[in-house]
Motif scaffolding. Sequence first.
Motif, PDB file in Angstrom:
ATOM      1  N   LYS A 188       0.710  -1.181   0.168  1.00 53.21           N
ATOM      2  CA  LYS A 188       0.145   0.023  -0.043  1.00 53.21           C
ATOM      3  C   LYS A 188       0.909   1.202  -0.097  1.00 53.21           C
ATOM      4  O   LYS A 188       0.653   2.297  -0.861  1.00 53.21           O
ATOM      5  CB  LYS A 188      -0.661   0.032   1.073  1.00 53.21           C
ATOM      6  N   ALA A 189       2.035   1.325   0.784  1.00 50.60           N
ATOM      7  CA  ALA A 189       2.985   2.298   0.716  1.00 50.60           C
ATOM      8  C   ALA A 189       3.252   2.639  -0.538  1.00 50.60           C
ATOM      9  O   ALA A 189       3.609   4.018  -1.062  1.00 50.60           O
ATOM     10  CB  ALA A 189       4.040   2.120   1.865  1.00 50.60           C
ATOM     11  N   ALA A 190       3.756   1.588  -0.993  1.00 49.04           N
ATOM     12  CA  ALA A 190       4.410   1.785  -2.649  1.00 49.04           C
ATOM     13  C   ALA A 190       3.314   2.417  -3.338  1.00 49.04           C
ATOM     14  O   ALA A 190       3.535   3.339  -4.120  1.00 49.04           O
ATOM     15  CB  ALA A 190       5.037   0.452  -3.292  1.00 49.04           C
ATOM     16  N   LEU A 191       2.054   1.991  -3.521  1.00 51.03           N
ATOM     17  CA  LEU A 191       0.965   2.671  -4.326  1.00 51.03           C
ATOM     18  C   LEU A 191       0.943   4.101  -3.926  1.00 51.03           C
ATOM     19  O   LEU A 191       0.675   4.827  -4.963  1.00 51.03           O
ATOM     20  CB  LEU A 191      -0.296   1.979  -4.157  1.00 51.03           C
ATOM     21  N   LEU A 192       0.878   4.333  -2.691  1.00 44.57           N
ATOM     22  CA  LEU A 192       0.657   5.567  -2.359  1.00 44.57           C
ATOM     23  C   LEU A 192       1.862   6.583  -2.735  1.00 44.57           C
ATOM     24  O   LEU A 192       1.727   7.704  -3.227  1.00 44.57           O
ATOM     25  CB  LEU A 192       0.829   5.776  -0.602  1.00 44.57           C
ATOM     26  N   ALA A 193       3.097   6.296  -2.757  1.00 38.18           N
ATOM     27  CA  ALA A 193       4.193   6.926  -3.266  1.00 38.18           C
ATOM     28  C   ALA A 193       4.234   6.946  -4.740  1.00 38.18           C
ATOM     29  O   ALA A 193       4.477   8.161  -5.118  1.00 38.18           O
ATOM     30  CB  ALA A 193       5.543   5.962  -2.910  1.00 38.18           C
ATOM     31  N   GLN A 194       3.759   6.210  -5.431  1.00 42.55           N
ATOM     32  CA  GLN A 194       3.624   6.079  -6.923  1.00 42.55           C
ATOM     33  C   GLN A 194       2.388   7.154  -7.221  1.00 42.55           C
ATOM     34  O   GLN A 194       2.668   7.871  -8.229  1.00 42.55           O
ATOM     35  CB  GLN A 194       3.328   4.785  -7.656  1.00 42.55           C
ATOM     36  N   MET A 195       1.668   7.161  -6.280  1.00 42.07           N
ATOM     37  CA  MET A 195       0.334   8.012  -6.710  1.00 42.07           C
ATOM     38  C   MET A 195       0.729   9.606  -6.441  1.00 42.07           C
ATOM     39  O   MET A 195       0.376  10.474  -7.192  1.00 42.07           O
ATOM     40  CB  MET A 195      -1.263   7.792  -5.840  1.00 42.07           C
ATOM     41  N   GLN A 196       1.483   9.662  -5.324  1.00 46.88           N
ATOM     42  CA  GLN A 196       1.966  11.014  -4.929  1.00 46.88           C
ATOM     43  C   GLN A 196       3.085  11.669  -6.256  1.00 46.88           C
ATOM     44  O   GLN A 196       2.929  12.714  -6.698  1.00 46.88           O
ATOM     45  CB  GLN A 196       2.683  11.071  -3.593  1.00 46.88           C
ATOM     46  N   ALA A 197       3.858  10.660  -6.741  1.00 48.28           N
ATOM     47  CA  ALA A 197       4.701  11.280  -7.635  1.00 48.28           C
ATOM     48  C   ALA A 197       3.883  11.508  -9.094  1.00 48.28           C
ATOM     49  O   ALA A 197       4.472  12.589  -9.604  1.00 48.28           O
ATOM     50  CB  ALA A 197       5.642  10.010  -8.156  1.00 48.28           C
ATOM     51  N   LEU A 198       2.863  10.775  -9.182  1.00 44.59           N
ATOM     52  CA  LEU A 198       2.101  11.027 -10.365  1.00 44.59           C
ATOM     53  C   LEU A 198       1.359  12.359 -10.316  1.00 44.59           C
ATOM     54  O   LEU A 198       1.334  13.095 -11.178  1.00 44.59           O
ATOM     55  CB  LEU A 198       1.025   9.775 -10.586  1.00 44.59           C
ATOM     56  N   LYS A 199       0.842  12.673  -9.061  1.00 45.65           N
ATOM     57  CA  LYS A 199       0.265  13.927  -8.600  1.00 45.65           C
ATOM     58  C   LYS A 199       1.295  15.041  -9.062  1.00 45.65           C
ATOM     59  O   LYS A 199       0.901  16.037  -9.627  1.00 45.65           O
ATOM     60  CB  LYS A 199      -0.272  13.855  -7.191  1.00 45.65           C
ATOM     61  N   THR A 200       2.532  14.944  -8.641  1.00 43.45           N
ATOM     62  CA  THR A 200       3.646  15.884  -8.642  1.00 43.45           C
ATOM     63  C   THR A 200       3.531  16.328 -10.157  1.00 43.45           C
ATOM     64  O   THR A 200       3.912  17.240 -10.469  1.00 43.45           O
ATOM     65  CB  THR A 200       4.767  15.506  -7.901  1.00 43.45           C
ATOM     66  N   ARG A 201       3.874  14.979 -10.786  1.00 46.70           N
ATOM     67  CA  ARG A 201       4.251  15.101 -12.367  1.00 46.70           C
ATOM     68  C   ARG A 201       3.153  15.852 -12.915  1.00 46.70           C
ATOM     69  O   ARG A 201       3.331  16.765 -13.870  1.00 46.70           O
ATOM     70  CB  ARG A 201       4.414  13.752 -12.791  1.00 46.70           C
ATOM     71  N   LEU A 202       1.821  15.422 -12.777  1.00 48.22           N
ATOM     72  CA  LEU A 202       0.478  16.238 -13.361  1.00 48.22           C
ATOM     73  C   LEU A 202       0.503  17.682 -12.967  1.00 48.22           C
ATOM     74  O   LEU A 202       0.108  18.505 -13.639  1.00 48.22           O
ATOM     75  CB  LEU A 202      -0.526  15.491 -13.057  1.00 48.22           C
ATOM     76  N   ASN A 203       0.817  17.964 -11.563  1.00 41.95           N
ATOM     77  CA  ASN A 203       0.685  19.266 -11.276  1.00 41.95           C
ATOM     78  C   ASN A 203       1.880  20.327 -11.891  1.00 41.95           C
ATOM     79  O   ASN A 203       1.642  21.350 -12.272  1.00 41.95           O
ATOM     80  CB  ASN A 203       0.808  19.354  -9.657  1.00 41.95           C
ATOM     81  N   THR A 204       3.074  19.555 -12.097  1.00 44.16           N
ATOM     82  CA  THR A 204       3.877  20.210 -13.155  1.00 44.16           C
ATOM     83  C   THR A 204       3.812  20.667 -14.335  1.00 44.16           C
ATOM     84  O   THR A 204       3.783  21.443 -14.639  1.00 44.16           O
ATOM     85  CB  THR A 204       5.508  19.463 -13.154  1.00 44.16           C
ATOM     86  N   LEU A 205       3.174  19.614 -15.113  1.00 41.03           N
ATOM     87  CA  LEU A 205       2.523  19.741 -16.434  1.00 41.03           C
ATOM     88  C   LEU A 205       1.408  20.914 -16.267  1.00 41.03           C
ATOM     89  O   LEU A 205       1.600  21.713 -17.382  1.00 41.03           O
ATOM     90  CB  LEU A 205       1.828  18.613 -16.917  1.00 41.03           C
ATOM     91  N   TRP A 206       0.583  20.770 -15.433  1.00 47.65           N
ATOM     92  CA  TRP A 206      -0.522  21.776 -15.318  1.00 47.65           C
ATOM     93  C   TRP A 206       0.116  23.166 -15.303  1.00 47.65           C
ATOM     94  O   TRP A 206      -0.465  24.036 -15.832  1.00 47.65           O
ATOM     95  CB  TRP A 206      -1.242  21.442 -14.060  1.00 47.65           C
TER      96      TRP A 206
END
Length: 96
Positions: free
Chosen positions: A78-96
Motif C-alpha cells: 500500500k505504501a508503494a502505491l501511495l508513493a507512486q500516486m504522489q509522484a504522479l500527482k506531482t508530475r501532473l501538477n508540474t505539467l499543469w
Amino acid sequence: LLIKPAADDWSLGQVFIHLLHETNYYAGQIEACLKQQENTNGQMAEAAQMMFANNALPEERIQGDPQSAQKVLQPSSKAALLAQMQALKTRLNTLW
C-alpha cells in the motif's frame, strides 16, 4: 488490495497499477505535445468534445482480455502505491 472478485477479474491493487501506468503514459504524451506546435489549430474529435462537455467518460463497463488479470502485476505494498500516486500527482501538477 489483493483480493480478486473472480479469477479473471482484477484486484483493486491491479486497477491502481493500471491507472498509474496508463496515466503516466498519457502524461508523457502531454509533455510531448507541450514541446511542439503541431496540431495547435486542429479541432478536437467529436467524441472528445462530448466527454469534455459532460466532464465525464462514457458510462460503459470495459471488459478486457480475461488473461489480463494475470498480466497486470499486484502492488508490492500500500505504501508503494501511495508513493507512486504522489509522484504522479506531482508530475501532473508540474505539467499543469
